[in-house]
Design an enzyme around this catalytic site. Structure first.
Site: not given
Length: 697
Positions: A140, A161
């Site tokens: 990210e 995740e």
């Protein structure tokens, strides 16, 4: 008080144990007079075995570095890279598990967004130079930058995740689909995590468009700086297609179908991720990031994350240090392997031994046709690996040369490790080992791949039962990571140490198991299946029983699993366990009818229920509801696990969970079987303390 000060106040109590990833800034003069770049190197001060992660202190450190950079007027660009072999792997998971309140969770989400988005909102271009593993928040960071380069040697790029019960919460669900399109983004966000946490490599990430340029590892940073200079100077233009024309609705619907197939609504995280990706089509950056914060706050304060992190810790740590394994120094060297049998399981083993140990492997069987078929299977699989580019032509030739066949067991005369994969019958296996023991050298380890039979009984007539060990693979051999290593009554430490050393070389996760009927996975699955089948025998509609446990999100429904292993195998294991524990394991007469019918299970080739097969289970007059079946199965599992722990089948409940996760595909989001039974209130007393794989009491 600013937002950053508010977050600092909320998170100040969480600083103590964090390994801080520092943002080390140095000025670099870009080639060709393109100007000065402030290059940030992410580094937690350890080598690549302890990757860069971000907790609050690390985020504040990066924020401070970006604040200083923002004040400068002499810079042409800013760059971010990582320490050798590692870019960054995201949030500090140990810290994530310690989040105690929704306020803390919102603060962590908001702080990460605030810091990372600054990289993309500076008045100068930003560059991520992805030199090593980039996962979760690490990826990210790169997505927030204006441009990205990646090394062709990067071994892992991922957003894992959802595998752990979270969502990519620092921009991933909003930025990635706008960059590479929703369909490809959902593969990284949803499909890969739910497929055994699959990773992609640097070249694949570049091909998807995650990175704008790719360079070789040897001079990666130099070439990246050279490329960045051309971008800054206007000599290279990076054009990205608009994603407004992509079919977002179809991509999200297809991914939702996949999640439903795999989880049947059991895990909230993938569904939240789907909603966030759908929102990314029209949401502003502020709106999308705020939605990620809310999702993180919900998930960080729930049981699922703790369960996922518990499962992750089992696989990453406990599996690497098997409880009860003897000292490695006792292990004997293995220079040649023998495999008794040349069927599918035996052939899969032979290929795995040859690939991982790189030693000669010889198969034996009763006739030349079977032998040729087994060796032929290995050679065909090697050709497939070659065709996929996973091995070179030289490696393919070497592997084929390592695997041979023999009609006599004399070929084992110089073997150091011989494993049998013959019919699951005690008399057959005892006969095999008597013949093998007569020809192998004194130091040879004898291994059985039995799934349910007594190791002690199997070795009772051997001259040296101390060198017999259980070595139970799961099918398919190359894919399933678990290896149950079984210690018989006579098995000595040198044999056991050799088995663990070989298992490690095969890249399997080994668990030490006592010589007890069906060991761990098959014993629990058989108890599970037995209760479901008994409910059907009693008159519960098959479809009701089949879907009574859908809310667990298991990889297969009970009768689908039965179809995979085969009714005959299922019946045989049930009979073995019934003989050992007649009060808890029954043998279904209807199952025996199914086996006698020759049908592969209750499903037809098109996956619809086969009416004739289903009819074999008709006749009961005491139907149960789905909830009654569910409760019955869970209580049976809790009882069986308690008995197994009391018997010392494994060292601890954690080993039961490790076996079920790696050998039965028990979902990560449940944390294994014992945490789920604890949370469901079925286990009394609990198997694990509150706070272990669940919220503290």
């Amino acid at each position: 008080m600013s937002k950053v000060d508010t977050w600092r106040a909320v998170l100040s109590e969480r600083d103590a144990d964090e390994v801080v990833t520092k943002a080390l800034v140095r000025d670099v003069e870009l080639p060709g007079g393109a100007g000065t770049m402030a290059l940030i190197t992410l580094d937690n001060g350890f080598d690549h075995t302890k990757p860069n992660t971000f907790g609050p202190r690390g985020l504040f450190a990066l924020n401070g570095a970006l604040s200083e950079i923002a004040q400068r007027t002499d810079l042409a660009a800013v760059g971010v890279t990582g320490k050798p072999f590692i870019f960054a792997v995201g949030a500090d998971l140990k810290g994530a598990a310690a989040v105690a309140s929704r306020e803390e969770a919102l603060a962590i989400g908001g702080l990460g967004h605030h810091v990372f988005r600054r990289l993309g909102e500076l008045p100068i271009p930003s560059f991520a130079f992805v030199n090593g593993a980039a996962m979760g928040g690490g990826l990210e960071i790169a997505l927030h930058c204006t441009y990205r380069t990646i090394s062709s040697g990067v071994p892992a790029v991922a957003l894992p995740e959802c595998f752990l019960g979270l969502v990519p919460g620092w921009g991933g669900t909003q930025l990635l689909p706008r960059l590479i399109g929703p369909e490809q983004a959902l593969k990284l966000i949803i499909e890969n995590p739910l497929s055994q946490n699959r990773m992609i490599k640097g070249a694949q990430a570049y091909k998807l468009g995650v990175a704008d340029a790719m360079f070789e590892p040897a001079d990666f940073l130099e070439e990246s700086l050279r490329w960045a200079a051309k971008v800054v100077a206007g000599e290279v233009a990076v054009e990205r297609p608009s994603r407004d024309g992509d079919d977002w609705d179809k991509a999200v619907a297809d991914a939702r179908f996949l999640v439903d197939m795999k989880l049947r609504g059991a895990s909230p995280a993938p569904y939240r991720a789907l909603d966030l990706v759908a929102r990314a089509r029209t949401a502003s950056r502020d709106e999308g990031f705020a939605a990620e914060d809310e999702a993180l706050a919900d998930l960080l304060t729930g049981d699922e994350l703790r369960a996922g992190l518990y499962a992750f810790d089992l696989v990453q740590r406990r599996a690497k240090r098997p409880a009860g394994a003897p000292d490695r120094s006792l292990a004997r060297k293995v220079t040649k392997v023998g495999v008794v049998g040349a069927g599918l399981m035996a052939s899969q083993m032979a290929l795995l031994f040859a690939r991982r140990l790189e030693v000669p492997v010889v198969l034996t069987d009763l006739d030349q046709a079977r032998l040729d078929k087994g060796v032929g299977y290995v050679h065909a699989e090697v050709d497939k690996l070659l065709g996929k580019g996973r091995i070179s032509a030289d490696q393919a030739n070497r592997l084929k040369g390592l695997v041979t066949g023999s009609l006599t067991k004399d070929a084992f005369a110089d073997a150091d490790f011989v494993i049998e994969a013959v019919f699951e019958d005690m008399a057959v296996k005892k006969k095999v080992f008597a013949e093998v023991e007569a020809v192998v050298p004194d130091g040879c380890t004898l291994a059985t791949n039995t799934s349910s039979l007594s190791l002690t009984e199997m070795g009772a007539d051997l001259a040296h039962p101390e060198r017999l060990v259980g070595f139970h693979f799961f099918n398919p051999v190359a894919v399933m990571p678990l290896l149950e290593i079984v210690k018989g009554a006579a098995t000595d430490d040198a044999t056991l140490a050799t088995a663990f050393a070989v298992g490690k070389s095969l890249k399997k996760s080994a668990v030490l198991v006592k010589d007890a009927p069906a060991f761990v996975v098959n014993r629990l699955l058989t108890r599970f299946m037995g209760e479901v089948i008994a409910a059907v025998d009693e008159g519960t509609p098959l479809e009701t029983a089949e879907h009574a446990l859908d809310d667990l999100g298991l990889p297969m429904t009970p009768f689908a699993l039965l179809q995979l292993v085969g009714p005959a195998v299922g019946l045989h294991v049930a009979e073995t366990l019934h003989e050992a524990f007649p009060d808890r394991f029954g043998v279904s007469a209807n199952m025996a009818k199914l086996v006698a019918s020759g049908k592969p299970g209750v499903y037809a080739a098109d996956f619809s229920l086969d009416p004739e097969a289903v009819a074999l289970f008709a006749g009961g007059d005491r139907p149960s509801t789905a909830e009654e079946v569910r409760r019955r199965v869970l209580e049976a599992l809790a009882q069986e696990i308690r008995i197994m722990l009391d018997e010392g089948v494994v060292a601890a409940a954690q080993d039961i969970d490790l076996c079920m996760i790696l050998g039965a595909g028990w979902p990560f989001h449940l944390g294994g079987v014992t945490p789920y039974l604890d949370r469901a209130g079925v286990a009394r007393p609990r198997f694990l303390e509150p706070g272990v794989a669940s919220l503290p009491a």
